[in-house]
Enzyme design. Sequence first.
Site, short mmCIF file in Angstrom:
data_model
loop_
_atom_site.label_atom_id
_atom_site.label_comp_id
_atom_site.label_asym_id
_atom_site.label_seq_id
_atom_site.Cartn_x
_atom_site.Cartn_y
_atom_site.Cartn_z
CG HIS A 69 -2.02 -1.02 1.10
ND1 HIS A 69 -2.52 -1.72 2.18
CD2 HIS A 69 -2.70 -1.47 0.01
CE1 HIS A 69 -3.46 -2.54 1.77
NE2 HIS A 69 -3.60 -2.41 0.45
CD GLU A 72 -0.55 0.47 4.37
OE1 GLU A 72 -1.77 0.52 4.13
OE2 GLU A 72 0.06 -0.61 4.54
CG HIS A 203 -0.28 -4.03 5.37
ND1 HIS A 203 -1.05 -3.57 4.32
CD2 HIS A 203 0.05 -5.30 5.04
CE1 HIS A 203 -1.17 -4.52 3.41
NE2 HIS A 203 -0.51 -5.58 3.82
CD GLU A 276 -2.51 -3.11 9.17
OE1 GLU A 276 -1.89 -2.03 9.06
OE2 GLU A 276 -3.27 -3.53 8.28
N1 LIG Z 1 -3.02 -1.55 5.77
S1 LIG Z 1 -4.56 -1.70 5.89
O1 LIG Z 1 -5.02 -0.82 6.93
O2 LIG Z 1 -5.15 -1.45 4.60
N2 LIG Z 1 -4.93 -3.21 6.31
C1 LIG Z 1 -4.60 -4.21 5.32
C2 LIG Z 1 -4.27 -5.52 5.96
C3 LIG Z 1 -5.39 -6.27 6.59
C4 LIG Z 1 -5.62 -7.53 6.18
C5 LIG Z 1 -6.60 -8.29 6.78
C6 LIG Z 1 -7.39 -7.76 7.78
C7 LIG Z 1 -7.19 -6.48 8.19
C8 LIG Z 1 -6.17 -5.71 7.60
C9 LIG Z 1 -5.68 -4.31 4.27
O3 LIG Z 1 -5.33 -4.74 3.16
O4 LIG Z 1 -6.84 -4.01 4.59
ZN LIG Z 2 -1.94 -1.72 4.11
#
Ligand SMILES: NS(=O)(=O)N[C@@H](Cc1ccccc1)C(=O)O
Ligand SMILES: [Zn+2]
Length: 324
Positions: A69, A72, A203, A276
Site C-alpha cells: 500500500h 504506508e 502494513h 500493522e
Molecule cells: N493496511 S490496511 O489498513 O489497509 N490493512 C490491510 C491488511 C489487513 C488484512 C486483513 C485484515 C485487516 C487488515 C488491508 O489490506 O486491509
Molecule cells: Zn496496508
Amino acid sequence: TGQPVDPGYTDYPEMIAAADAIVAAHPTLASKVIIGQSFLAKNMIAIKISDNVATDENEPEVLFMANIHAREHLTVEMALYLATELTSQYGTDSRITSLVDSREIWIIPMLNPDGAQYDLSGPTYKDQRKNMQPNGTSKIGTDINRNFGYKWGCCGGSSPFKSSDTYRGTAAWSTPEATVVRDWILSRRVGGQQQIKEAIDIHTYGELVMWPFGYTFSSIVPGMTQDQYDTHKAIGTEMAQSNGYWPGQGSGLYITSGDTVDWMWGDQGIFSFTWEMYPKSFDIVTGFYPPASVAPAETTRNRDAALRFLGWADCPFRSIGKEN
Ligand SMILES: NS(=O)(=O)N[C@@H](Cc1ccccc1)C(=O)O
Ligand SMILES: [Zn+2]
Ligand SMILES: [Ca+2]
Ligand SMILES: [Ca+2]
C-alpha cells in the site's frame, strides 16, 4: 489539505540505493534480485540475506514484504532496517549470525513503487493506497492487496467499484505487481516443495499481528487444520507479546478477499502474517503519516519479533510442540 511530505521517508531511488549499499557492504551475505517490473516499469527488487548468498542452499526460506500500500511508508523503513540489521550485526550478534547461517531471508522493501513515488511526489501526501493502473476514475489504481487469486472477489472482502480504495481489479492477477510476486514465490518451489516456510506482509497502521484467513470469520475451514491454525496463533501471539501489537485472525478486523496472506497460506502453505505497524488504530491524527522521525523506535520495536519469527522457520509446528 494533505500533510506536507516528510523527506525523511525513503522513496524508490533511495530504496534502490540503500539495497545496493547493503549488498556492496556485505557481498557474501546479501544480494539484490530483480523479481519483475511494476505497471510503470520500475524494477521490483528482493534482497536475499544468507551465508554463501550466491548459492541456493537447502535452508528454510523466510519472506518479509513491505509497502504493498503506497502511503504506508513506515513499512519501507521497517524492511530496510531488517536488511541492515541482519547484515551489519552478522558476526557480532550470535542470534543473528546463527539465523543468517541457517536460513535464506528475502526482503521485498517496496511492492508498490509506482504508488509510493506518486504519494511522495508533491509538496503534500496524496493519500494513495492502490497501484497506478488507470481505471477510468479519478481514484486511480487497483488495491494490490485485493488482487491475489485465493478466493478473489469473494465474501464482500473487496470492492468491484473502480473508485474504491479496495478495488479488486478486473480479475485476479490483473495487477503486474501481484503477478510479479506470485511468479517469484512460485519460482521458490524446488522439487515440488515451496522453500519459503514463513512470510510477513508489513502494513501500517493499527499495531496488530494477524494471520489467515481474512476471507472468512471461521478459523478452521478447508485449507486450515486445527494444528495449522494453532501454529499461526502461537507464532503470531509470540510476536505480539514481543512488540506490543494485538494478535488476531485477519477477519477479526474486517473481511478481506484476495490478499497476500490468504494466497501465500492457502495456495502455497507458507505460514503467513500481516503486521500493522505504528500508530494504534484510534490514532487517526498521525495515521498513515507519522513523522519519519518515529522510524528508529518503530522499526527496532520489531527486532525481537522478527528474530523469533525466523527461529521457527525450520519447523513452525514446533511452536505448538509438534513436528511437521
Ligand atoms: N493496511 S490496511 O489498513 O489497509 N490493512 C490491510 C491488511 C489487513 C488484512 C486483513 C485484515 C485487516 C487488515 C488491508 O489490506 O486491509
Ligand atoms: Zn496496508
Ligand atoms: Ca545460506
Ligand atoms: Ca534455498
